[in-house]
Design an enzyme around this catalytic site. Structure first.
Site, short mmCIF file in Angstrom:
data_model
loop_
_atom_site.label_atom_id
_atom_site.label_comp_id
_atom_site.label_asym_id
_atom_site.label_seq_id
_atom_site.Cartn_x
_atom_site.Cartn_y
_atom_site.Cartn_z
N CYS A 1 0.85 -1.19 0.00
CA CYS A 1 0.00 0.00 0.00
C CYS A 1 0.89 1.24 0.00
O CYS A 1 1.78 1.37 0.85
CB CYS A 1 -0.91 0.00 1.22
SG CYS A 1 -1.87 1.52 1.41
N ASP B 1 0.03 -6.05 0.23
CA ASP B 1 -1.22 -6.42 -0.43
C ASP B 1 -0.97 -7.71 -1.20
O ASP B 1 -0.03 -7.80 -2.00
CB ASP B 1 -1.68 -5.32 -1.40
CG ASP B 1 -2.11 -4.06 -0.67
OD1 ASP B 1 -2.72 -4.17 0.41
OD2 ASP B 1 -1.83 -2.96 -1.18
N HIS C 1 -4.24 -1.29 -5.58
CA HIS C 1 -4.65 -2.50 -6.30
C HIS C 1 -4.99 -2.18 -7.76
O HIS C 1 -4.52 -2.85 -8.69
CB HIS C 1 -5.89 -3.12 -5.65
CG HIS C 1 -5.75 -3.49 -4.21
ND1 HIS C 1 -5.51 -2.57 -3.22
CD2 HIS C 1 -5.84 -4.69 -3.58
CE1 HIS C 1 -5.46 -3.18 -2.04
NE2 HIS C 1 -5.66 -4.47 -2.24
N ARG D 1 -8.98 -6.33 3.25
CA ARG D 1 -8.48 -5.29 4.15
C ARG D 1 -9.70 -4.65 4.80
O ARG D 1 -10.58 -4.15 4.11
CB ARG D 1 -7.71 -4.22 3.37
CG ARG D 1 -6.32 -4.65 2.91
CD ARG D 1 -5.33 -4.66 4.06
NE ARG D 1 -4.02 -5.11 3.62
CZ ARG D 1 -3.63 -6.37 3.66
NH1 ARG D 1 -4.44 -7.30 4.13
NH2 ARG D 1 -2.42 -6.71 3.26
N GLY D 2 -9.79 -4.73 6.12
CA GLY D 2 -10.92 -4.13 6.82
C GLY D 2 -12.25 -4.70 6.39
O GLY D 2 -13.26 -3.99 6.34
#
Length: 271
Positions: A178, A185, A217, A246-247
């Site tokens: 990131c 990632d 991404h 993610r999250g």
């Protein structure tokens, strides 16, 4: 001290670039059990803590990345639990560590976790799977030496203009970082194309060269699409990446030449 307040939880911590078992932070179970009137030497229950890891990677002896899922089983009678953020940092410290075999990596993780927990921790590895595997070809099993982990290097890409094919290739070895947080990632790439046959070794080396690249991404997928289009010259091209969560969100960018049918929404095991 070994309290949650002394751990990395809730603090900004740089992601490790080298293997470090010392990142694992053990927390005694006794304090929490004392609050509910349970003594460590007279547990009224049996059980374990089962962890599922979806972002595990290391390098083989020749520098090629390996990826796996993992299950860690910590017995409830171990004197310590392992704080979750420290485990995440520890697992990411393995990203650049070389092991002679998958079993050697599994053994190292089991030894490190057992030492911190104070009891034998069982570790089982699983290989990533993708539904598309039935119709496509994985390029990950190639026995090649790799030493280039960034920046992305499209010069590895080439194709055989004498062989015109239509095929689907995929790789689970995509990793980037990131650009804001530095977090790794993880993703799998699905490449469908019609045109000159793409050379597999160069394609794998190219995808691995994203390993230390900082990019969102969507930007990574667009770069992959554009580089393959330029250097391999397919007449039709589709590039999709299945990124891990993610999250609570997983992102699956897709880019293709105009007129290409949208791919079926599929999920791979690391998602």
């Amino acid at each position: 001290m070994n309290t949650p307040q002394d751990s990395s939880l809730g603090r900004e911590v740089a992601y490790p670039s080298q293997y470090d078992a010392g990142l694992l932070f053990p927390i005694p179970r006794a304090a929490g059990r004392a609050e509910i009137g349970v003594a460590d030497d007279a547990l009224p229950f049996i059980g374990h803590d089962r962890w599922q890891a979806y972002e595990l990677s290391w390098l083989d002896a020749r520098g090629k990345p390996c990826v796996a899922t993992a299950t860690f089983t910590v017995p409830c009678d171990s004197p310590h639990l392992v704080e979750s953020k420290s485990l995440k940092l520890y697992l990411n410290s393995l990203n650049s560590e070389r092991f002679n075999s998958d079993e050697a990596a599994r053994e190292r993780i089991a030894i490190d976790l057992s030492a911190r927990a104070g009891a034998d921790v069982a570790v089982a590895l699983g290989l990533p799977e993708m539904v598309e595997a039935e119709a496509g070809e994985s390029i990950d099993a190639q026995d090649i030496e790799i030493s280039d982990y960034g920046p992305p290097n499209p010069s590895y890409l080439s194709s055989d203009q004498a062989q015109i094919v239509e095929e689907l290739l995929f790789s689970h070895l995509l990793k980037s970082n990131c650009p804001v947080t530095g977090q790794p990632d993880w993703g799998s790439v699905v490449l469908a194309y019609r045109g000159p046959r793409i050379e597999r070794t160069g394609l794998l080396r190219y995808l691995v060269s994203f390993r230390e690249h900082a990019g969102f991404h969507e930007q990574c997928v667009e770069r992959i699409f554009q580089d393959i289009l330029t250097f391999c010259q397919p007449s039709q091209l589709s590039v999709e990446a299945h990124y891990t969560r993610r999250g609570g969100l997983d992102i699956n960018p897709w880019r293709a030449t105009p007129g290409t049918e949208s791919p079926i929404a599929l999920r791979e095991v690391r998602q």
